[in-house]
Design an enzyme around this catalytic site. Sequence first.
Site, PDB file in Angstrom:
ATOM      1  N   HIS A 105       0.835  -1.221   0.000  1.00  0.00           N
ATOM      2  CA  HIS A 105       0.000   0.000   0.000  1.00  0.00           C
ATOM      3  C   HIS A 105       0.864   1.264   0.000  1.00  0.00           C
ATOM      4  O   HIS A 105       0.532   2.253   0.644  1.00  0.00           O
ATOM      5  CB  HIS A 105      -0.937   0.026   1.202  1.00  0.00           C
ATOM      6  N   ASN A 108     -10.362  -2.671   2.702  1.00  0.00           N
ATOM      7  CA  ASN A 108     -10.088  -2.639   1.266  1.00  0.00           C
ATOM      8  C   ASN A 108     -11.378  -2.360   0.510  1.00  0.00           C
ATOM      9  O   ASN A 108     -12.463  -2.360   1.108  1.00  0.00           O
ATOM     10  CB  ASN A 108      -9.519  -3.990   0.810  1.00  0.00           C
ATOM     11  N   TYR A 146       1.174  -4.137  11.720  1.00  0.00           N
ATOM     12  CA  TYR A 146       1.188  -2.718  11.356  1.00  0.00           C
ATOM     13  C   TYR A 146       2.123  -1.909  12.256  1.00  0.00           C
ATOM     14  O   TYR A 146       2.982  -1.166  11.774  1.00  0.00           O
ATOM     15  CB  TYR A 146      -0.233  -2.149  11.374  1.00  0.00           C
TER      16      TYR A 146
HETATM   17  C1  HEM Z   1      -7.997  -8.398   5.000  1.00  0.00           C
HETATM   18  C2  HEM Z   1      -6.754  -8.278   4.705  1.00  0.00           C
HETATM   19  C3  HEM Z   1      -6.039  -6.966   4.654  1.00  0.00           C
HETATM   20  C4  HEM Z   1      -6.498  -5.706   4.430  1.00  0.00           C
HETATM   21  C5  HEM Z   1      -7.922  -5.276   4.200  1.00  0.00           C
HETATM   22  C6  HEM Z   1      -5.377  -4.808   4.503  1.00  0.00           C
HETATM   23  C7  HEM Z   1      -5.444  -3.441   4.340  1.00  0.00           C
HETATM   24  C8  HEM Z   1      -4.391  -2.584   4.387  1.00  0.00           C
HETATM   25  C9  HEM Z   1      -4.431  -1.185   4.097  1.00  0.00           C
HETATM   26  C10 HEM Z   1      -5.655  -0.397   3.730  1.00  0.00           C
HETATM   27  C11 HEM Z   1      -3.178  -0.698   4.230  1.00  0.00           C
HETATM   28  C12 HEM Z   1      -2.739   0.725   3.956  1.00  0.00           C
HETATM   29  C13 HEM Z   1      -2.838   1.558   5.167  1.00  0.00           C
HETATM   30  C14 HEM Z   1      -2.471   2.973   4.827  1.00  0.00           C
HETATM   31  O1  HEM Z   1      -3.191   3.582   4.013  1.00  0.00           O
HETATM   32  O2  HEM Z   1      -1.482   3.468   5.374  1.00  0.00           O
HETATM   33  C15 HEM Z   1      -2.344  -1.779   4.615  1.00  0.00           C
HETATM   34  C16 HEM Z   1      -1.009  -1.663   4.861  1.00  0.00           C
HETATM   35  C17 HEM Z   1      -0.287  -2.694   5.377  1.00  0.00           C
HETATM   36  N1  HEM Z   1      -0.725  -3.977   5.608  1.00  0.00           N
HETATM   37 FE1  HEM Z   1      -2.503  -4.735   5.268  1.00  0.00          FE
HETATM   38  N2  HEM Z   1      -4.255  -5.524   4.785  1.00  0.00           N
HETATM   39  C18 HEM Z   1      -4.635  -6.848   4.895  1.00  0.00           C
HETATM   40  C19 HEM Z   1      -3.846  -7.902   5.226  1.00  0.00           C
HETATM   41  C20 HEM Z   1      -2.646  -7.742   5.780  1.00  0.00           C
HETATM   42  C21 HEM Z   1      -1.917  -8.772   6.432  1.00  0.00           C
HETATM   43  C22 HEM Z   1      -2.410 -10.199   6.623  1.00  0.00           C
HETATM   44  C23 HEM Z   1      -0.763  -8.217   6.856  1.00  0.00           C
HETATM   45  C24 HEM Z   1       0.348  -8.856   7.603  1.00  0.00           C
HETATM   46  C25 HEM Z   1       0.255  -9.914   8.365  1.00  0.00           C
HETATM   47  C26 HEM Z   1      -0.762  -6.833   6.439  1.00  0.00           C
HETATM   48  C27 HEM Z   1       0.267  -5.957   6.629  1.00  0.00           C
HETATM   49  C28 HEM Z   1       0.289  -4.659   6.191  1.00  0.00           C
HETATM   50  C29 HEM Z   1       1.438  -3.786   6.326  1.00  0.00           C
HETATM   51  C30 HEM Z   1       2.779  -4.161   6.935  1.00  0.00           C
HETATM   52  C31 HEM Z   1       1.065  -2.560   5.802  1.00  0.00           C
HETATM   53  C32 HEM Z   1       1.926  -1.298   5.699  1.00  0.00           C
HETATM   54  C33 HEM Z   1       1.622  -0.448   6.888  1.00  0.00           C
HETATM   55  C34 HEM Z   1       2.501   0.786   7.011  1.00  0.00           C
HETATM   56  O3  HEM Z   1       3.680   0.753   6.628  1.00  0.00           O
HETATM   57  O4  HEM Z   1       2.009   1.796   7.545  1.00  0.00           O
HETATM   58  N3  HEM Z   1      -1.917  -6.578   5.806  1.00  0.00           N
HETATM   59  N4  HEM Z   1      -3.096  -2.922   4.701  1.00  0.00           N
END
Ligand code: HEM
Length: 809
Positions: free
Chosen positions: A173, A246, A460
């Site tokens: 993202h 999402n 996160y």
């Molecule tokens: C239903 C599944 C998921 C959804 C809806 C989702 C949604 C999101 C969204 C919207 C962001 C962007 C946030 C922003 O705008 O700053 C994000 C970032 C991220 N997501 Fe997910 N994600 C999902 C699954 C996962 C999973 C399973 C992991 C890890 C186990 C993960 C790890 C991350 C990480 C590390 C970031 C970057 C955050 C940052 O650097 O600030 N996500 N995710």
Amino acid sequence: MPKSTKTPAKPAKRAAAKSAARNTDSGPSEITAALFDVNSRKMAQTQDLAAAMPDNANKTAEHGFANGVSPVRGATAKPASRLPTGSTLSEDNRSDKTGSVAREGVNATIDSLDRVRVDSSGRVLTTNQGVAVADNQNSLKDGVRGPVLLEDFILREKITHFDHERIPERIVHARGSGAHGFFECYEALTDITRAAPFQRAGKVTPVFVRFSTVQGERGSKDTARDVRGFAVKFYTDEGNWDLVGNNIPVFFIQDAMKFPDLVHAVKPEPHHQMPQAASAHDTFWDFVSLMPESTHMLMWVMSDRAIPRSFATMQGFGVHTFRMVNAAGESVFVKFHWSPLAGTHSLVWDEAVKISGADPDYHRRDLWERIESGNYPEYELGLQVFSEEQAERFSFDILDATKIIPEELVPLRPVGRMVLNRNPDNFFAETEQVAFCTAHIVPGLDFSNDPLLAGRIHSYVDTQISRLGGPNFHEIPINSPIAQVHNNQRDGLHRQAVHRGRVAYEPNSLAGGCPFQAGAVQGFVSVPARQDARDEQGKVRAKPEKFADHYTQARLFFESQTPVEQDHIANAFRFELSKVTVPAIRERTVAMLRNASDALAKKVGMGLGIDPLPDPLPLALASPAEPEVTKSPALSLLSRPGDGTLKGRKIALLVAPGVDGASLSAVQAALVEQGAVARLVGTRIGRMPTADGDTLDADASLENEPGFLFDALVLPDGAEGVAALAQDGHTLEFIKDQFRHCKTILAFGASRALLAKAGLPLSMDKSHAQGGSGLVFADAADAEAAAAEFIAGVARHRHFGREMDPPLI
Ligand code: HEM
């Protein structure tokens, strides 16, 4: 413990007490008086405060199940004055820098963003130390033509800061755009939750939203085929709540254990770092075709949902099952849905590809411009609320993030609206530094046992510690809550809070027990039912059996689409798989699709030259439960046409010297009235004479704003102008793209010839037959009526009746 004695003391004793109170490394056995000077008063009051808590009154309440679900409020004692809790007796010596004493019970690092806004009007340029810079043009040299001196602290500060302007981008993202706004609750939801935003009708909670793509880097294109992040930070008065969702309600995988594998597979391949912002490559399809639980998500990502027209025209979903908890501690399950008032509208693939070249910032620009022009994006929040008993009866598992709950099974309850009405002042400070986290929830909400969610709760914050440079990123203004923050966490890189007093632990008596634990009435308490779930028999690495039904809901999604949408899904699979270089991976994917829809597999297979089709992949679950629903119309994008307005739509009116100005101006006025952005696009920019002796000022040209950037097209009358347009090859491309992308075209008088020259197969246009006005022909004299018909056509977004695969032109 003895209290300090208040008996008047003899001069010698007084002197002893005074001097005892001036030490920091030992103290007397008895505190005799409080009144001699401020030091001894502080000493005496400290003794009294500590003595008021002779033991840890709540220790027994830390044990047992009942206390676990209903913790007591922490014990406190009130100091006689602010003396004993302060860090220093010198705190009253104020200066312009130190200001005054910390306000009682206030954490000044949190507040509205006003406290950190900067406006430099009327100010001189300074260094970061506030020293005015006399010359910002030249470095300091040893003589006019001599070497630059190391001494030049102004040059070095400027360059050093510049050298460190970039921070790591998000691991996923990375590409995103943000906006401020508010959430307004329709009615009190106190029956199901005590969460702050839902406590009364009309309650308004500030929000910050960040929309994003997943795969591409920070500078990648907006219109990639990808899932869109839809992350909402609610600044509630009981702390920050992040609904990090999402635009698609399911996910590729069921367990966070597989997330790094998924992301490694979809990101650019590590040997040559290609392709950027695209899933159409070997490693992605290799992985997903070996993970049949991804089939449902693949249907969504291959649908037009993955190429939205605008952030304002896509839905958002919390994805996982969450809980809501009321004041009595009773909980229900809940799924969150955001639905755009403008309806759900998408691009078509050919258009998305072209836009990514002409305007990689297409969605970012659209969001910014909508807000600047007062066309505020608005979404309704709907809840699917259901009980544990209902959940047990469903044919699928509500802890499985690859499953939806069809709206036919649990209808949506609209509970509020979100309006995005303010652009950030600074992209980096706000949109880049914002840190969302699924762990950020407030009293009245709780998690389910979804194993994907559990991984996210950890991930996160963990990643943000390195992305935002240490553990104090919650103090970055965009991240700090508007609710008070008081705890005993201290220090770390970039700490801003200046804590008053010496106590940074709990329990304590030296700060009267503060900050004390809130207890169940005010504080966050986890729903105990999570520990009670009957299928938890011990430590296992396993999945529930229903997770093994990989295809029923993929079929449900596909069967619920209109024929046009089904065609687009098939075409997207065809495109993506045609980019895969390994035939075995293509075939494996088609074999997987056969389990969801043989018709789809056949169509994709045909497009890839796979004949005969491979056998379907073996099933992980031989006989899945009968689904409750086999078609759900709400899953079709076309089921949400929106409010019928043209707000935020971009419409091109082509101009050249000699066009009929009056009819164009009349249509432009009617479009602007509807909230559309109606632009004059010329053979060049600037003023040009019209046939009726007036002038029109084109603010865009055929060269700098190609046709696929617009939602609809108006072609002018006026023989001379039309002839000039016909001389420019861009005009014909413009018209072709508008036609191919099924947009509404209004052609006045002479410009009909342009359509013929562009080679449009007009006889095949079925938009009229389908009740729409995809092509409107009119005389310039009938501009008003033509505008009305055109507006009705644009409100329909597309006229798929004229779509052809492959396109004729
Ligand atoms: C239903 C599944 C998921 C959804 C809806 C989702 C949604 C999101 C969204 C919207 C962001 C962007 C946030 C922003 O705008 O700053 C994000 C970032 C991220 N997501 Fe997910 N994600 C999902 C699954 C996962 C999973 C399973 C992991 C890890 C186990 C993960 C790890 C991350 C990480 C590390 C970031 C970057 C955050 C940052 O650097 O600030 N996500 N995710």
